[in-house]
Each structure stands twice: as structure tokens, then as C-alpha cells.
Write an enzyme that holds these catalytic residues in place. Structure first.
Site, PDB file in Angstrom:
ATOM      1  N   GLY A  49      11.611 -13.128  17.112  1.00 34.83           N
ATOM      2  CA  GLY A  49      10.807 -11.910  17.156  1.00 34.83           C
ATOM      3  C   GLY A  49      11.629 -10.799  17.776  1.00 34.83           C
ATOM      4  CB  THR A  52       9.376  -4.112  16.959  1.00 33.09           C
ATOM      5  OG1 THR A  52       8.530  -5.268  16.916  1.00 33.09           O
ATOM      6  CG2 THR A  52       9.730  -3.699  15.541  1.00 33.09           C
ATOM      7  N   GLY A  53       9.684  -3.824  19.938  1.00 33.54           N
ATOM      8  CA  GLY A  53       9.021  -4.067  21.208  1.00 33.54           C
ATOM      9  C   GLY A  53       9.829  -4.840  22.216  1.00 33.54           C
ATOM     10  CE1 TYR A  54       7.907  -5.385  27.749  1.00 40.92           C
ATOM     11  CE2 TYR A  54       5.871  -5.901  26.592  1.00 40.92           C
ATOM     12  CZ  TYR A  54       6.531  -5.303  27.648  1.00 40.92           C
ATOM     13  OH  TYR A  54       5.819  -4.615  28.600  1.00 40.92           O
ATOM     14  CD  GLU A  76      10.610  -6.059  11.001  1.00 40.75           C
ATOM     15  OE1 GLU A  76      10.001  -5.270  10.238  1.00 40.75           O
ATOM     16  OE2 GLU A  76      10.190  -6.377  12.121  1.00 40.75           O
ATOM     17  CB  ALA A 113       9.720 -16.804  13.151  1.00 36.91           C
ATOM     18  CE1 TYR A 225      -1.200  -6.026  30.492  1.00 36.36           C
ATOM     19  CE2 TYR A 225      -3.235  -6.442  29.273  1.00 36.36           C
ATOM     20  CZ  TYR A 225      -2.512  -5.697  30.201  1.00 36.36           C
ATOM     21  OH  TYR A 225      -3.110  -4.638  30.829  1.00 36.36           O
ATOM     22  CE1 TYR A 235      -4.240  -8.440  24.964  1.00 32.78           C
ATOM     23  CE2 TYR A 235      -4.148 -10.211  26.583  1.00 32.78           C
ATOM     24  CZ  TYR A 235      -3.554  -9.487  25.570  1.00 32.78           C
ATOM     25  OH  TYR A 235      -2.299  -9.813  25.155  1.00 32.78           O
TER      26      TYR A 235
END
Length: 393
Positions: A49, A52-54, A76, A113, A225, A235
Site C-alpha cells: 500500500g 498514497t497517504g501513510y 494504481e 495486494a 486509528y 469509528y
């Protein structure tokens, strides 16, 4: 194709990406890491992964803080006819470009993945080029997962037990609204766990171990998170939270099996998926305002540099519970959360800019797709078919 690329939004989803802007995003993150003390560990790092992002920021920290060779796994799409490539494609192309300029090994496997095929290709590449991997980052974010037998599981954003109604922010209309979220049924909860829980991470680690491509002291980290009680119904106690609890249980299970596995609980940030979660856009816009005023706001690269420099470069990462690293410490500071709740209770359409950083929210959302950067000429035509030199489809 050479064309002028402009942002096109459908609600909170941007359907275009700008190659020069995405390159600028990657360059800025690299420049930040280069400005910080290096760790110098030079480990072989696999990022699942990575585009993008983290995940992208993790790969950048591995390369430019550690000086590490990296293999990235992502899913992608290249540009096709009048459609631009995805932002993650352009990010990866830029990453490989800058890595090549600085003499850093970087190869990418582009595919699902979750699939055995991609796992096997990754094993083959590690065997051929490295022998063994030292660090495995699991930062996969996907809305659905296709199993080997063809079964498709899709994640949902719902509560667990009962409906929940709360105020929200319509970021497009810049209005305070109300949203009601209905509870998920047992099948939806299970599907969300299948997609966003720890099952695939577990499969990755056992595939790598069985193939003999994990170093004896290899470390693996997955991202999670928790957030404040304000967001718990949707969440932490909702369908996403059930998946994240499974992710944490997976870290404990991997540790019991002798692997150095950790969960890193990270700060809340603007992502395409977070914009879809009721309550979260309003919470984030207030949080950004409070943390920026306190001088403790961080983006993905600042968070991941702290993970790399303060945690993964030590013999034993600091944890608040078994296998759990907390990088959300600034967000969850009592003084920060107290100010957030003050803003939450006081905010209205009339005082939106007083209590929220909605412009900062939009800036982050635009920049995720390569838009809104100074020094990028968005009126100039650009080549949208950008190659990734090492990509293996």
C-alpha cells in the site's frame, strides 16, 4: 496524451490527478525528510500500500531517512485515452524518478495486494534482488476484497448496534448539517473485517516467512486509528472500528508466533475515505484549526518520520499497550481535545471560519491529487501517460 488537467470533483471524490502536482507533493515530502536527522539504518523495506497517504510517506522515510532500498506494492491505473492516471500512479512515478536520481533502489509491483499472484511476485522479487526483507509496512486501504474463490467482500461505514445522529460538515456547501448513520448487520460487519481487518496482513507475513524471505529480526507495522469518544459511534465502535480491533488482535497473534509485529495508531488526517465518514469532516476541520494554532499539526510525512526516527530505529519501540505504538499523542493531548470540544459545541454556519480550518481541509484534499501547489502551472499542458520504470503489473 498531452493536455491541460484540471480538478474534477464528484462530491468529495476527485476523478482527475495532475502529474506535475503529484511530483511536487512527493518532492516536498522528500525535502522534509532530507532536512531532518537521518536514521542511517539502511534496511530492506517492503511497503504494502505504497502509493498514497501513510504508505507513500513510509516509503519516502525508508528511502531518504534510512537510505533503504524499497519495494512498493500498490494497485494504481495508468492514463487511458482522456482519463488521467490515478494520483497514486503519478506519486509512484515521481518516487522512482527521485530515487533513481539519488542512487536508491526502488521497484514497484502494481496489482491486487490481496491476491496470491501479487504475493508470489513479491516473494520472487525479494529472493532475486534482496534475499530477505527487514521491514514490512502494511498500509493497505481498499473498499473491497476479492477472495481466491471469487467471493467479493465490500466494507461499509456504519454503526454497530443502533442508529446514530450527529452534526456534520458538508465540505462542498460549507454548511453544518445533520447525518444519521444506520447500524450494519452481521454480514456487513464481517465483510468490513475481511477487507480492513488483519487477515490479509497475516497472510502476507506468513507467505513471506514460509518463502524464507523475512530476516530473523524483521519488523512489521500496520496502521490504525482510535480517535476521541466524539467519533466512537461511527469509528471506534462502528464497523471500521471492528476491523481495526481485528487488526490489533492480529498484531498480538503475530507476536505470539515470534514476529516483531506492531500497530501504529496514527493521527486523523484528510483522506478520500475520511471525507465519506459522517462526523469526521467536521471533527477534522476543527482539529486542524486547534492543532495548527498550538503548533503541533502534522501531515503524513511528519508522522512517518517520527515513526521511523523515534520508534523503528530503536531496539524496542515505545508502546502504551502490547504491540501498540501511539503516534496520535499530539491529537489526543487533553488540552487539544478540550479545545476541539469547545469548537464542536460552538460551531455554526455563521462562525465556520472561526472554529474550523475548512480551507486547510480543502487544501489537503486538493493536494492529494496534485492540485493547489504553488509553482505548478495548472494552465500548461502536461503528458498524462507517465511511465513507472520498474513497475511489474
Amino acid at each position: 496524451m498531452i493536455e491541460v488537467v484540471k480538478p474534477k470533483f464528484l462530491s468529495f471524490i476527485c476523478t482527475t490527478a495532475h502529474p506535475a502536482g503529484c511530483e511536487e507533493l512527493v518532492r516536498r515530502q522528500i525535502d522534509y525528510v532530507k532536512s531532518m536527522p537521518p536514521t542511517g539504518q539502511k534496511r530492506k523495506v517492503l511497503v504494502i500500500g505504497s502509493s498514497t497517504g501513510y504508505g507513500l510517506s513510509s516509503r519516502i522515510c525508508a528511502a531518504w531517512a534510512d537510505g533503504s532500498p524499497t519495494i512498493g506494492v500498490c494497485f494504481e491505473k495508468q492514463a487511458f485515452k482522456k482519463r488521467t492516471a490515478t494520483a497514486g500512479w503519478y506519486n509512484t512515478a515521481a518516487f522512482e524518478k527521485f530515487a533513481a536520481e539519488d542512487g536508491l533502489y526502488a521497484k514497484t509491483i502494481n496489482g491486487d495486494a490481496f491476491s496470491k499472484e501479487v504475493k508470489d511476485k513479491t516473494v520472487e522479487l525479494i529472493k532475486k534482488d534482496w534475499g530477505k526483507a527487514d521491514v514490512v509496512i502494511y498500509s493497505l486501504a481498499a473498499p473491497r476484497r476479492t477472495m481466491a474463490d471469487g467471493t467479493v467482500y465490500s466494507s461499509v461505514l456504519k454503526t454497530k448496534d443502533r442508529p446514530f445522529t450527529s452534526k456534520n460538515l458538508d465540505i462542498g456547501k460549507r454548511k453544518i448539517t445533520q447525518s444519521t448513520i444506520l447500524p450494519a448487520n452481521a454480514e456487513e460487519i464481517e465483510a468490513t473485517i475481511k477487507v480492513m481487518g488483519g487477515e490479509d496482513w497475516y497472510e502476507w507475513m506468513h507467505t513471506l516467512k514460509a518463502a524464507g524471505v523475512l530476516a530473523d529480526d524483521a519488523v512489521t507495522v500496520a496502521y490504525s486509528y482510535i480517535g476521541p469518544e466524539l467519533t466512537y459511534p461511527i469509528y471506534f465502535d462502528g464497523t471500521i472500528g471492528q476491523a481495526k480491533k481485528h487488526l490489533y488482535e492480529t498484531a498480538l497473534k503475530l507476536q505470539e508466533e515470534g514476529m516483531n509485529a506492531y500497530i501504529s495508531v496514527n493521527k486523523a488526517l484528510v483522506t478520500q475515505s475520511s471525507a465519506a465518514i459522517p462526523i469526521v469532516p467536521l471533527y477534522l476541520s476543527i482539529l486542524y484549526k486547534v492543532m495548527k494554532e498550538a503548533g503541533v499539526h502534522e501531515g503524513t510525512i511528519e508522522q512517518m518520520y517520527r515513526l521511523w526516527h523515534d520508534q523503528l530505529s530503536s531496539d524496542a519501540p515505545k508502546t502504551d499497550a502490547p504491540a501498540r505504538i501511539r503516534l496520535d499523542d499530539y491529537e489526543m493531548r487533553p488540552d487539544i481535545q478540550e479545545k476541539v470540544m469547545e469548537g464542536w459545541n460552538a460551531v455554526s454556519d455563521d462562525n465556520l471560519t472561526e472554529y474550523t480550518d475548512i480551507d486547510g481541509y480543502w487544501e489537503d484534499l486538493y493536494q492529494m491529487f496534485g492540485f493547489g501547489f504553488d509553482h505548478v502551472d495548472y494552465d500548461a499542458a502536461v503528458e498524462t501517460a507517465q511511465p513507472i520504470p520498474s513497475v511489474e503489473a
